[in-house]
Motif scaffolding. Structure first.
Motif, mmCIF file in Angstrom:
data_model
loop_
_atom_site.group_PDB
_atom_site.id
_atom_site.type_symbol
_atom_site.label_atom_id
_atom_site.label_comp_id
_atom_site.label_asym_id
_atom_site.label_seq_id
_atom_site.Cartn_x
_atom_site.Cartn_y
_atom_site.Cartn_z
ATOM 1 N N PHE A 1 0.857 -1.190 0.000
ATOM 2 C CA PHE A 1 0.000 0.000 0.000
ATOM 3 C C PHE A 1 0.896 1.244 0.000
ATOM 4 O O PHE A 1 1.365 1.668 1.052
ATOM 5 N N ALA A 2 1.136 1.796 -1.162
ATOM 6 C CA ALA A 2 2.035 2.952 -1.246
ATOM 7 C C ALA A 2 1.480 3.932 -2.270
ATOM 8 O O ALA A 2 0.661 3.570 -3.115
ATOM 9 N N ASN A 3 1.924 5.167 -2.180
ATOM 10 C CA ASN A 3 1.402 6.209 -3.053
ATOM 11 C C ASN A 3 2.403 6.568 -4.151
ATOM 12 O O ASN A 3 3.579 6.242 -4.055
ATOM 13 N N ALA A 4 1.907 7.275 -5.148
ATOM 14 C CA ALA A 4 2.767 7.743 -6.245
ATOM 15 C C ALA A 4 3.506 8.987 -5.765
ATOM 16 O O ALA A 4 2.943 10.080 -5.708
ATOM 17 N N VAL A 5 4.738 8.789 -5.368
ATOM 18 C CA VAL A 5 5.521 9.853 -4.729
ATOM 19 C C VAL A 5 6.786 10.093 -5.555
ATOM 20 O O VAL A 5 7.426 9.125 -5.977
ATOM 21 N N ARG A 6 7.140 11.368 -5.792
ATOM 22 C CA ARG A 6 8.340 11.628 -6.606
ATOM 23 C C ARG A 6 9.607 11.248 -5.846
ATOM 24 O O ARG A 6 9.607 11.194 -4.611
ATOM 25 N N LYS A 7 10.637 10.972 -6.631
ATOM 26 C CA LYS A 7 11.917 10.635 -6.008
ATOM 27 C C LYS A 7 12.574 11.892 -5.459
ATOM 28 O O LYS A 7 12.440 12.976 -6.018
ATOM 29 N N GLY A 8 13.277 11.734 -4.356
ATOM 30 C CA GLY A 8 13.926 12.885 -3.757
ATOM 31 C C GLY A 8 14.979 12.450 -2.767
ATOM 32 O O GLY A 8 15.490 11.325 -2.853
ATOM 33 N N GLY B 1 2.490 1.125 8.138
ATOM 34 C CA GLY B 1 2.225 1.395 6.728
ATOM 35 C C GLY B 1 1.604 2.760 6.517
ATOM 36 O O GLY B 1 2.097 3.562 5.727
ATOM 37 N N THR B 2 0.519 3.045 7.254
ATOM 38 C CA THR B 2 -0.157 4.326 7.019
ATOM 39 C C THR B 2 0.698 5.496 7.501
ATOM 40 O O THR B 2 0.629 6.581 6.939
ATOM 41 N N GLY B 3 1.524 5.266 8.518
ATOM 42 C CA GLY B 3 2.445 6.318 8.968
ATOM 43 C C GLY B 3 3.406 6.696 7.846
ATOM 44 O O GLY B 3 3.641 7.877 7.582
ATOM 45 N N LEU B 4 3.952 5.685 7.167
ATOM 46 C CA LEU B 4 4.862 5.965 6.049
ATOM 47 C C LEU B 4 4.106 6.594 4.880
ATOM 48 O O LEU B 4 4.628 7.482 4.200
ATOM 49 N N GLN B 5 2.871 6.149 4.639
ATOM 50 C CA GLN B 5 2.092 6.743 3.548
ATOM 51 C C GLN B 5 1.830 8.228 3.823
ATOM 52 O O GLN B 5 1.978 9.068 2.940
ATOM 53 N N GLU B 6 1.458 8.536 5.059
ATOM 54 C CA GLU B 6 1.176 9.935 5.420
ATOM 55 C C GLU B 6 2.428 10.786 5.270
ATOM 56 O O GLU B 6 2.382 11.891 4.712
ATOM 57 N N HIS C 1 -1.653 2.677 -4.315
ATOM 58 C CA HIS C 1 -1.665 1.312 -4.846
ATOM 59 C C HIS C 1 -2.348 0.362 -3.870
ATOM 60 O O HIS C 1 -2.133 0.450 -2.651
ATOM 61 N N ASN C 2 -3.148 -0.514 -4.407
ATOM 62 C CA ASN C 2 -3.819 -1.594 -3.666
ATOM 63 C C ASN C 2 -4.981 -1.129 -2.782
ATOM 64 O O ASN C 2 -5.701 -1.957 -2.235
ATOM 65 N N ALA C 3 -5.150 0.183 -2.609
ATOM 66 C CA ALA C 3 -6.301 0.673 -1.828
ATOM 67 C C ALA C 3 -7.536 0.681 -2.735
ATOM 68 O O ALA C 3 -7.424 0.498 -3.953
ATOM 69 N N SER C 4 -8.700 0.905 -2.143
ATOM 70 C CA SER C 4 -9.934 1.011 -2.924
ATOM 71 C C SER C 4 -9.740 2.030 -4.041
ATOM 72 O O SER C 4 -9.090 3.061 -3.854
ATOM 73 N N LEU C 5 -10.339 1.780 -5.200
ATOM 74 C CA LEU C 5 -10.194 2.721 -6.318
ATOM 75 C C LEU C 5 -11.051 3.963 -6.121
ATOM 76 O O LEU C 5 -10.866 4.955 -6.819
ATOM 77 N N ASP C 6 -11.987 3.923 -5.188
ATOM 78 C CA ASP C 6 -12.836 5.088 -4.932
ATOM 79 C C ASP C 6 -13.172 5.150 -3.436
ATOM 80 O O ASP C 6 -14.319 4.956 -3.042
ATOM 81 N N PRO C 7 -12.166 5.439 -2.599
ATOM 82 C CA PRO C 7 -12.421 5.369 -1.152
ATOM 83 C C PRO C 7 -13.504 6.341 -0.682
ATOM 84 O O PRO C 7 -14.292 5.992 0.205
ATOM 85 N N VAL C 8 -13.572 7.523 -1.273
ATOM 86 C CA VAL C 8 -14.628 8.465 -0.871
ATOM 87 C C VAL C 8 -15.978 7.967 -1.375
ATOM 88 O O VAL C 8 -16.963 7.944 -0.629
ATOM 89 N N GLY C 9 -16.016 7.523 -2.629
ATOM 90 C CA GLY C 9 -17.266 7.013 -3.204
ATOM 91 C C GLY C 9 -17.845 5.877 -2.376
ATOM 92 O O GLY C 9 -19.058 5.760 -2.225
ATOM 93 N N ASP C 10 -16.971 5.059 -1.796
ATOM 94 C CA ASP C 10 -17.431 3.917 -0.985
ATOM 95 C C ASP C 10 -18.242 4.371 0.231
ATOM 96 O O ASP C 10 -19.118 3.651 0.701
ATOM 97 N N LEU C 11 -17.904 5.547 0.776
ATOM 98 C CA LEU C 11 -18.557 5.990 2.025
ATOM 99 C C LEU C 11 -19.527 7.164 1.817
ATOM 100 O O LEU C 11 -20.228 7.552 2.753
ATOM 101 N N LEU C 12 -19.542 7.715 0.604
ATOM 102 C CA LEU C 12 -20.268 8.974 0.389
ATOM 103 C C LEU C 12 -21.752 8.882 0.739
ATOM 104 O O LEU C 12 -22.306 9.759 1.411
ATOM 105 N N GLU C 13 -22.381 7.816 0.283
ATOM 106 C CA GLU C 13 -23.813 7.651 0.537
ATOM 107 C C GLU C 13 -24.089 7.648 2.048
ATOM 108 O O GLU C 13 -25.038 8.284 2.519
ATOM 109 N N SER C 14 -23.237 6.961 2.794
ATOM 110 C CA SER C 14 -23.421 6.896 4.251
ATOM 111 C C SER C 14 -23.198 8.256 4.900
ATOM 112 O O SER C 14 -23.896 8.611 5.852
ATOM 113 N N ILE C 15 -22.216 8.997 4.392
ATOM 114 C CA ILE C 15 -21.948 10.326 4.964
ATOM 115 C C ILE C 15 -23.161 11.235 4.759
ATOM 116 O O ILE C 15 -23.609 11.925 5.686
ATOM 117 N N ILE C 16 -23.698 11.205 3.537
ATOM 118 C CA ILE C 16 -24.866 12.056 3.229
ATOM 119 C C ILE C 16 -26.060 11.631 4.093
ATOM 120 O O ILE C 16 -26.760 12.468 4.668
#
Lengths: 512, 57
Positions: free
Chosen positions: A182-189, A198-203, A435-450
């Motif tokens: 589970f990692a994000n598209a991050v530029r090299k530096g 995992g989420t600590g490193l992602q953040e 990578h590997n996370a839901s393709l629409d994490p907000v969409g998954d919960l939006l109906e419930s939030i509303i």
């Protein structure tokens, strides 16, 4: 209520794939419960939990697929089981069938391989990791349920060969710009990172990217590495490698509290580092670190990002002086008199932990299923009390079910149950892209939030919803779109968990 | 070349994937060379037998 099951001999699939198949069965009209599992002893126990008679399953083994269905009537059960092949095949991507069935087959096919990525069930994971190390491969070991004894043995074996074991229970690594797990598209530096979470490193890596800098490598170590039982074997190997790496100029360590002996050794190692080290130990009393010199202590992930950026003359935009007054006034003005509590529902365990730290420091008492101190533990993860934050990636929620970073089903339900509690004024959420996370994490919960906001309105109150989004503009999920969807639903959005929680600690104090 | 940790950080990744196919998919999307192993427990998942086989190989 009717039930039934089928057993398919010698049909092996990975657990995540089978969870997807199970979800398609659960979506069928009339199905109330289902399970699609390999027939291991652990999984058979899960089947017992849904009330199935296991007598016929005695012959099913770990290589056999078991499909169990509970439905309103027998016709639904029979139809579902009869159509199982169609349901199964709907999830299989067309791909040439591989003839490689073992690690050794893989190695024979690519003798230049340098990494084994292992995400097998825990009972088999250590054995395959051992074979990989003995074959001279570094290992990324996502599997959990590997014993501490096995972990220690694997890490000692690897150390003797100069190899790295990222894991077990390792969610995220970024090696040379390539995300594993589970990692994000991050530029090299030039900023290197190490950590068990995992989420600590992602953040951390997302915020570095979003501030315009980049990551040389982010090395996940596995959740137990900094315990005194393991003694940080992977962390020390990663620190040595990053120190020697010409592309890394500053090293950040992001972690929950290490074991006391390991913490002392780490601090000594930081002081001898030839490169600046930023250490973020969430939950460790800062005064205990500040008396030490030779490294930079950080009390939040945001703070670790800010210090790392300053090495290059940059900084994280400050929250100080932010005028949240008007926004907080308008949000809280519509709360009813009984609305007074915050409920946090997290996919990221580190976000749950960091949230508690910030809220405690702000003088708020907060309960959790993963508490900073035992006395703040929830009696049951499903029952919030007063201010509560829940780690929905905890074993209680993920035993036999997909992680909330992949599937929002359980978090959607929990959002609604919190909204039905008339004492709740603020809902705090996290959304994790990559990578590997839901393709629409907000969409998954939006109906419930509303729906949650509607429930509060109907009761004559107002539900404030605050969210942090962890992601970058390069992630598949479209960061901008995810944020836009939240804002259009009336959600207050931040791009870090620490800033979202800081906002909430002020907002919640405005209760009537 | 020797497969040290520093080398891992500075050479192209070549991965062997055992388990979740999504992990292999996401490495391929990033142009990482991945070998997909269609893994299943050996010896029908009998742990005692697996240990015996491993010790023989």
């Amino acid at each position: 209520m009717a039930s039934g099951y089928i057993v398919r001999k010698n049909q092996y699939y990975d657990s995540l794939f089978l969870m997807g198949v199970n979800k398609r069965i659960l979506d069928r009209s009339g199905v109330t419960q289902s399970a699609v599992l390999m027939g291991s002893d652990t999984n058979k126990a899960l089947l017992a939990d849904i009330g199935l008679d296991l007598a016929g399953l005695k012959g099913a083994g770990p290589n056999d697929l078991v499909v169990a269905v509970v439905a309103d009537n027998q016709q639904v059960v029979d139809e579902t089981l009869n159509q199982f092949d169609q349901i199964l095949n709907a999830g299989i991507a067309p791909r040439a069938k591989t003839t490689l069935h073992t690690l050794q087959d893989g190695l024979a096919s690519r003798p230049n391989a340098n990494l084994a990525v292992i995400s097998l069930p825990g009972e088999y994971a250590a054995g395959e990791a051992r074979k990989a190390i003995e074959s001279g491969l570094h290992v990324f070991l996502f599997s959990d349920n590997v014993s501490i004894e096995d972990e220690l043995e694997l890490k000692k074996l690897a150390a003797g060969k100069g190899l790295l074991v990222m894991g077990p229970d390792c969610g995220t690594s970024l090696i040379g710009g390539k995300g594993i797990g589970f990692a994000n598209a991050v530029r090299k530096g030039k900023i290197g990172a190490v950590g068990p979470s995992g989420t600590g490193l992602q953040e951390f890596t997302c915020q570095v990217h979003n501030a315009g800098q980049g990551i040389s490598h982010a090395i996940g170590t596995g959740s137990h590495d900094l315990s005194d039982s393991i003694g940080g074997l992977t962390t020390f190997a990663a620190l040595d490698a990053l120190e020697a790496d010409p592309g890394t100029e500053v090293i950040a360590v992001i972690s929950k509290p290490p074991g006391p002996k390991t913490l002392a050794k780490l601090i000594a190692r930081f002081k001898s580092s030839q490169k600046p080290v930023v250490a973020c130990f969430l939950g460790v009393e800062q005064s205990a670190l500040e008396k030490d010199t030779g490294f930079f202590p950080a009390n939040t992930i945001d703070c670790a990002v800010d210090i790392s950026l300053r090495v290059f003359g940059g900084e994280l935009p400050s929250l100080n002086g932010h005028d949240w007054d008007e926004l907080q006034r308008s949000e809280s003005s519509e709360w009813s008199g009984e609305q007074r509590y915050l409920r946090g529902l997290f996919a990221g365990g580190t976000f749950c932990y960091q949230s508690q730290q910030i809220m405690h420091q702000a003088g708020l008492q907060v309960f959790s299923n993963s508490p900073l101190e035992k006395k703040f533990g929830l009696e049951h993860p499903e029952k919030s009390r007063e201010h509560s934050v829940v780690d929905m990636g905890d074993d209680f929620y993920t035993r036999g079910r997909p992680h909330p970073m992949i599937d929002g089903t359980w978090r959607s339900q929990r959002i609604l149950s919190e909204a039905r509690d008339s004492s709740v004024s603020v809902l705090l959420l996290d959304f994790i892209l990559g990578h590997n996370a839901s393709l629409d994490p907000v969409g998954d919960l939006l109906e419930s939030i509303i729906e949650a906001k509607r429930i509060a309105r109907e009761r004559g109150g107002f539900l404030s919803v605050v969210a942090s989004v962890c992601g970058t503009d390069g992630d598949l999920q479209d960061l901008e779109l995810q944020i836009k969807m939240l804002r259009e639903a009336g959600v207050i959005v931040f791009q870090s968990n620490a800033s979202a929680v800081s906002f909430c600690t002020e907002l919640i104090k405005r209760r009537k | 070349m020797e497969n040290t940790v520093v080398n891992l950080l500075n050479e192209p990744l070549v991965a062997i994937n055992l388990g979740l196919s999504g992990f292999a998919d996401n490495l391929e999307v990033q142009d990482v060379e991945v070998v997909r192993v269609d893994w299943a427990p050996s010896a029908g998942g009998d742990q005692e037998m697996i240990d015996i086989l491993d010790s023989l190989l």
